[in-house]
Each structure stands twice: as C-alpha cells, then as structure tokens.
Design an enzyme around this catalytic site. Structure first.
Site, PDB file in Angstrom:
ATOM      1  N   LYS A   1       0.829  -1.204   0.000  1.00  0.00           N
ATOM      2  CA  LYS A   1       0.000   0.000   0.000  1.00  0.00           C
ATOM      3  C   LYS A   1       0.864   1.256   0.000  1.00  0.00           C
ATOM      4  O   LYS A   1       0.653   2.182  -0.784  1.00  0.00           O
ATOM      5  CB  LYS A   1      -0.928  -0.003   1.212  1.00  0.00           C
ATOM      6  CG  LYS A   1      -1.903   1.182   1.244  1.00  0.00           C
ATOM      7  CD  LYS A   1      -2.720   1.222   2.524  1.00  0.00           C
ATOM      8  CE  LYS A   1      -3.642   0.056   2.657  1.00  0.00           C
ATOM      9  NZ  LYS A   1      -4.549   0.183   3.840  1.00  0.00           N
TER      10      LYS A   1
ATOM     11  N   GLU B   1      10.037  -5.737   3.971  1.00  0.00           N
ATOM     12  CA  GLU B   1      10.273  -7.052   3.367  1.00  0.00           C
ATOM     13  C   GLU B   1       9.909  -7.048   1.884  1.00  0.00           C
ATOM     14  O   GLU B   1      10.648  -7.572   1.040  1.00  0.00           O
ATOM     15  CB  GLU B   1       9.468  -8.126   4.102  1.00  0.00           C
ATOM     16  CG  GLU B   1       9.800  -8.281   5.577  1.00  0.00           C
ATOM     17  CD  GLU B   1       8.940  -7.406   6.471  1.00  0.00           C
ATOM     18  OE1 GLU B   1       8.867  -7.710   7.675  1.00  0.00           O
ATOM     19  OE2 GLU B   1       8.342  -6.422   5.974  1.00  0.00           O
TER      20      GLU B   1
ATOM     21  N   GLY C   1      -5.120  -5.129   5.535  1.00  0.00           N
ATOM     22  CA  GLY C   1      -4.320  -6.083   4.767  1.00  0.00           C
ATOM     23  C   GLY C   1      -4.905  -7.473   4.727  1.00  0.00           C
ATOM     24  O   GLY C   1      -4.977  -8.107   3.671  1.00  0.00           O
ATOM     25  N   ARG C   2      -5.361  -7.976   5.870  1.00  0.00           N
ATOM     26  CA  ARG C   2      -5.870  -9.350   5.911  1.00  0.00           C
ATOM     27  C   ARG C   2      -7.283  -9.460   5.350  1.00  0.00           C
ATOM     28  O   ARG C   2      -7.843 -10.562   5.289  1.00  0.00           O
ATOM     29  CB  ARG C   2      -5.807  -9.883   7.341  1.00  0.00           C
ATOM     30  CG  ARG C   2      -6.502  -9.028   8.375  1.00  0.00           C
ATOM     31  CD  ARG C   2      -6.072  -9.434   9.796  1.00  0.00           C
ATOM     32  NE  ARG C   2      -6.577  -8.546  10.827  1.00  0.00           N
ATOM     33  CZ  ARG C   2      -6.011  -7.411  11.193  1.00  0.00           C
ATOM     34  NH1 ARG C   2      -4.920  -6.976  10.568  1.00  0.00           N
ATOM     35  NH2 ARG C   2      -6.511  -6.678  12.165  1.00  0.00           N
TER      36      ARG C   2
ATOM     37  N   GLU D   1      -4.324 -12.142  14.041  1.00  0.00           N
ATOM     38  CA  GLU D   1      -3.914 -10.743  13.937  1.00  0.00           C
ATOM     39  C   GLU D   1      -5.069  -9.816  14.277  1.00  0.00           C
ATOM     40  O   GLU D   1      -4.852  -8.698  14.761  1.00  0.00           O
ATOM     41  CB  GLU D   1      -3.379 -10.443  12.535  1.00  0.00           C
ATOM     42  CG  GLU D   1      -2.602  -9.132  12.452  1.00  0.00           C
ATOM     43  CD  GLU D   1      -1.854  -8.960  11.140  1.00  0.00           C
ATOM     44  OE1 GLU D   1      -0.669  -9.337  11.090  1.00  0.00           O
ATOM     45  OE2 GLU D   1      -2.456  -8.460  10.169  1.00  0.00           O
TER      46      GLU D   1
ATOM     47  N   HIS E   1      -2.848 -38.479   9.839  1.00  0.00           N
ATOM     48  CA  HIS E   1      -1.619 -39.250  10.019  1.00  0.00           C
ATOM     49  C   HIS E   1      -0.513 -38.397  10.621  1.00  0.00           C
ATOM     50  O   HIS E   1       0.657 -38.767  10.563  1.00  0.00           O
ATOM     51  CB  HIS E   1      -1.177 -39.840   8.681  1.00  0.00           C
ATOM     52  CG  HIS E   1      -2.132 -40.872   8.166  1.00  0.00           C
ATOM     53  ND1 HIS E   1      -1.996 -42.221   8.438  1.00  0.00           N
ATOM     54  CD2 HIS E   1      -3.269 -40.757   7.426  1.00  0.00           C
ATOM     55  CE1 HIS E   1      -2.998 -42.881   7.868  1.00  0.00           C
ATOM     56  NE2 HIS E   1      -3.777 -42.011   7.247  1.00  0.00           N
TER      57      HIS E   1
ATOM     58  N   LYS F   1       9.499  -5.024  14.151  1.00  0.00           N
ATOM     59  CA  LYS F   1       9.979  -4.322  12.958  1.00  0.00           C
ATOM     60  C   LYS F   1      10.981  -3.227  13.333  1.00  0.00           C
ATOM     61  O   LYS F   1      12.015  -3.050  12.691  1.00  0.00           O
ATOM     62  CB  LYS F   1       8.805  -3.703  12.203  1.00  0.00           C
ATOM     63  CG  LYS F   1       7.907  -4.692  11.481  1.00  0.00           C
ATOM     64  CD  LYS F   1       6.837  -3.948  10.709  1.00  0.00           C
ATOM     65  CE  LYS F   1       5.933  -4.889   9.936  1.00  0.00           C
ATOM     66  NZ  LYS F   1       4.911  -4.151   9.171  1.00  0.00           N
TER      67      LYS F   1
END
Length: 549
Positions: free
Chosen positions: A208, A214, A268-269, A354, A385, A513
């Site tokens: 954005k 990152e 964001g999510r 979050e 399993h 961060k």
C-alpha cells in the site's frame, strides 16, 4: 460508549450458570435424546452448509449465546461497519472490505466519497489489464507473451492471493504459472527466480505504501535480477504495482497506468477482494474473480440480514466463544478435506489471530476473559496421520472445523468417496469416542486373553465428546470460496465485538519491525552491539562472525 466488562453482563452470567450444568454433558447422549438434533443445529447460506450439532451444546445454549451477542451490540456494530462508520478506533478508519464486493451502482458514500464508484473504477482497470495478459496481447520487452507471474507481498498481500490462487487451481489459465514471494529470506526469492525467464515474467509489487521493508527488499532484488537482461525502459512491461504511493512507484520504474490503488479502509488481511487480488484475477480470469466477489457478497447479505439465531457467521463465532470460554479450548484446528484449500488454515491464522489476538478492550482496559484461540491446521487426510492422535487422545480439548466439498473438480475414480468417508468418520469419532467397555468387547471378540485385554484397554479407549463443526459446499468454486472467506471474516468480527477488542488494527507486529531495523544496521555495519540484552548481543556477534569474507 465504553462497554461494561464482559463477565459483568447479565447474558454472560446466565451462560456461566448454564455452562456449569453443561459441563458433564455427553454428545452421544444428546444425539440419542433428540432425533431432530441434526436439522435443529444446522444452517445454510450463500452456498455453504454448517452442521454445528457435534458441539457440547443444545438449543438453550444457542439462545443464551444469542442473548450475549445482542447484549454486546453485535447487530449495531455490524450495521455500523456496513455503513462505513469509523469502527477502527485506534486508526480512526472505516472498515469496508464488504464494499469491495458490492454490486456496481449500489450507493455507499463515506466522507463525501462514492465508495462504490471508486471500487468499480479500479475493478474495471483490473479487468482491462488482466484481459491483456491472459489473451497474450500484453508482451514482454522481447515481444513474447507473459508466462510467469510473481506476486511480491507479505501478510495479507500474500496469504490471501496465494490461498485463493491455489484453491481455484482448476480454473487457472493453462499458460500462466503463478509464483508468490513473501519471505525476506533470500531463499524464497532465489527459488522463484530460478524458475522464471526475464523475457516472459511479470512482477506484481503489492504494498500500500510502497515502503513495506520485506516487500521492497524483495522487489529491489527482482528489479536487479531483471536488469541483468532487460533495460530500465523495459521495467514498465514487466513490473506493476498495487499501491497508493505514486511517487515511489514511478521512481521504481513502474508506469503509473499500471499502478492499481486501494484505500486505507482496506485492512491487509481483508484485502484479497481489492486490487491485491490482481494475481487471482490473472490466474483465473476477471470473470471468475468477479464470481468470487459475488459469493462473498452473498454471505455479506446473509450476515447483514439474517436473524442472529439463524446467522451462519454469528453462530460460528458464538460456538467458538463457547468452546474457548467455557470448555477451555486454547486452540482451533482447521481441517479442510480438499487439497486445493491447503493454504486456507494459514490464511485464517492471520485473519483470526492478527485481528483478535489482543489483551485489552477498545477502552484500553484488560480483557477479563480469554480471547483469540491459536489457529492451526492441515488438509485431511494428511492431518489424520500427523496430529489427530493428540486431538483424539491428548489432554487438551481442541475444537475442529471440518471443511469439505460434496463434489470434486476432478474425475479420478474412488478418491472423493474415500475423502468424504474419512472426513465424516473423523467428526463422528471425535464426537462418539470409544468407551472402555466397547474396547473390551472388541478385544474379547478377537480372542485375546483377559490379561492382554486389561493391558490394552486404556490405550485403545477414546474419550470422545470433542467438539467440531462441519462446513460443506457442493463444489469448491469461485463463488463458494468467496462465501467461505467472508464467513470467517464475519465470524472474526463478531467475536471481536463480544470481547470488545479492536479487531482491525495490528500494533503487535510493530515492535519487532523497529528492533529489526536497528539490528540490521548493526549486522551490516561496523557498530558493535551493546544496547541489547546479553543473548541478543551474543547472537549478533555470532552472525557477524559467520559472514563469508
């Protein structure tokens, strides 16, 4: 207005008294006592079917939970969200991911801006661009059509698009191969760049602000890689941006005509519905992307209009609250019995944890109950399993959400019946368990000695009475995927309202961060670490010493 503490409310105290009665309930007995339990404790909406009958509750439990939702203002907060009120209090923002999937022409004005018109203007641009790439008229610098698309983002700019692209694999364009890079670890980018060609690769840089550390490190690495073969003026054919920072995008070398914006009211999510979903539209085509939006909108309308007691997201949230608060469930396992949903548990981890991984209320006071459970999971039957042993016979009670499609999108004989048989059998096994008497009778039928039976009975007994939901769809399609995602979005919202926490910020990601920037400067420079604790200082010294000269 500040909410009263949750445990002081009338509805909570009524639930607490009820929970004391329900503590010893056995689901086997609940099913035996009520032949109508299944139809009474199921609901369908927007192409999805929810069976919540395999939970340690009854109709009275649901009534009391609905009373709690009403007392905590779920309906009023829901209406405020849809209206564009600034319910993200700490950032003073609206929360309008639902507006991203509204039909064209449906009026929604927020702060004097026609939100619907803005959304569809961007969608029109997404359609025009994706059509060009998919039909081969968008060419790379050497005149070849695009064959590989690399989405560079992190968090919601990666988890949502990647999950959706994988989920809709059977709808994907045969020429286009999708790749996703999110980790700052160079091994992630290195593995992708080894698979793609400079002439036929398109990079989507999704940030954005166009400053996400990152994402921008990965984007700059991709840019340098591209310029080993291409020229500066070729960048515009191979890089597009999903951002709002025109200056930074232009400086990077991306044509502003190929910058797809979104808005500060898109968390964001919750952003896969926006231009962040560009990779999804490229993979499956804008028509199917639009169908995914329509499926989500159908769930929005159900959530907005259905009575609380028949409202699928509300019920899923209330059941989760009941299991968390009164059964002591500290985690929730997501078990999609569909390989194409293999990233859905990871997507829900961010969405839920979050959003609701908070310890204070909106008013800044400590929450007086447990909040968000740990969310984790894996596709069935792989999960059976791996960790289902703990779920069946471990000391913790872990509720499970089973998710399955009644029809496959493949034609391989025998596979889908085996898959559904396992899904339904596991939910039955978690509910019923196997008593010591049943184990003893089974072993006796095998002719084992009494001594051997006594030895084996404790190990082969299953306590059962372990809660689960089953969510079914006819088939995994763009529409049902959209509805499924929206279902969990609204579930998360409802639980946040009940706990009175700020579900739409994420301050908890910031501290690491800030410290990372300081430590990175120490790792890259000649500054000796000294401002940290002895452990962190020692780790930095080791890392600097390990660098290859």
């Amino acid at each position: 207005m500040r909410q009263p503490a949750l445990t002081t409310t009338v509805s909570y105290q009524a639930l607490q008294s009820h929970a004391a009665e329900a503590r010893d309930w056995q689901m086997r007995q609940l099913f035996a006592a009520d032949p109508q339990r299944f139809p009474a404790l199921t609901v369908d909406a927007a192409g999805l079917f929810l069976d919540y009958s395999k939970n340690r509750l009854d109709g009275r439990t649901v009534e009391l939970l609905v009373d709690l939702a009403r007392e905590r203002g779920v309906e009023a907060q829901r209406d405020a969200m849809f209206a564009g009120d600034k319910i993200n209090l700490t950032e003073h923002r609206s929360v309008l991911h639902t507006a991203l999937r509204m039909p064209r022409g449906k009026a929604l004005v927020v702060d004097g801006q026609d939100v619907n018109a803005d959304v569809h203007a961007v969608l029109d641009r997404v359609k025009a661009f994706t059509d060009k790439v998919r039909n081969g008229t968008w060419l790379g610098y050497s005149g070849k059509p695009i064959t590989d698309i690399v989405n560079i983002g992190i968090g919601g700019s990666d988890l949502g698009p990647k999950m959706a692209v994988l989920a809709l694999r059977s709808y994907a364009h045969p020429r286009l191969k999708m790749h996703f890079v999110s980790n700052v670890d160079g091994h992630d980018m290195d593995a992708v760049l080894a698979q793609v060609n400079h002439e036929t690769t398109l990079f989507i840089v999704a940030s954005k602000t166009f400053t996400t550390a990152e994402t921008m490190l990965n984007a700059q690495t991709a840019r340098r890689w591209f310029l080993c073969e291409g020229r500066e003026e070729d960048l515009a054919r191979h890089f597009v941006a999903v951002s709002t920072n025109k200056e930074a995008v232009s400086k990077f070398g991306i044509d502003l005509d190929n910058m797809f914006p979104f808005w500060d009211w898109v968390g964001g999510r919750y952003s896969v519905w926006s231009a962040i979903g560009l990779s999804v539209a490229l993979a499956v085509g804008f028509g199917y992307f639009q169908t995914m939006l329509e499926g989500a909108h159908a769930m929005d309308e159900h959530f907005r209009t259905a009575p609380l007691a028949q409202n699928m997201p509300v019920l899923l949230a209330l059941i989760g609250f009941w299991n968390r608060q009164f059964l002591g469930a500290t985690s929730l396992s997501i078990a999609p019995y569909h390989q194409d949903l293999n990233r859905f548990p990871a997507y829900l981890q961010q969405l839920d944890m979050e959003s609701n991984g908070k310890r204070v209320t909106k008013g800044g006071q400590p929450v007086d109950t447990p909040t968000c459970p740990i969310v984790w999971g894996e596709c069935g039957t792989n999960a059976q399993h791996a960790y289902f042993q703990l779920l069946h016979q471990g000391t913790d009670v872990v509720p499970i959400d089973f998710i399955a499609a009644l029809r496959a999108t493949h034609d391989l004989a025998g596979h889908h019946d085996a898959l559904l048989a396992n899904c339904f059998a596991q939910s039955e096994a978690f509910m019923k368990g196997k008593s010591a008497d049943e184990v003893r009778a089974e072993l006796q039928a095998q002719g084992l000695t009494d001594a051997k039976i006594d030895e084996l009975v404790p190990h082969k007994t299953f306590p059962g009475n372990r809660p689960s939901n089953t969510i079914l769809m006819d088939q995994l399609t763009p529409a049902t995927l959209g509805a499924l995602i929206a279902l969990y979005e609204h579930k998360t919202f409802v639980q946040g309202v009940i706990w009175d926490i700020a579900s739409f910020d994420q301050w908890g990601v910031e501290l690491g961060k800030v410290l990372a920037k300081k430590i990175q400067a120490e790792l890259e420079g000649d500054v000796d670490p000294g401002a940290h604790d002895s452990s962190t200082n020692g780790l930095i010294v080791m890392a600097k010493g390990a660098k290859v000269p």
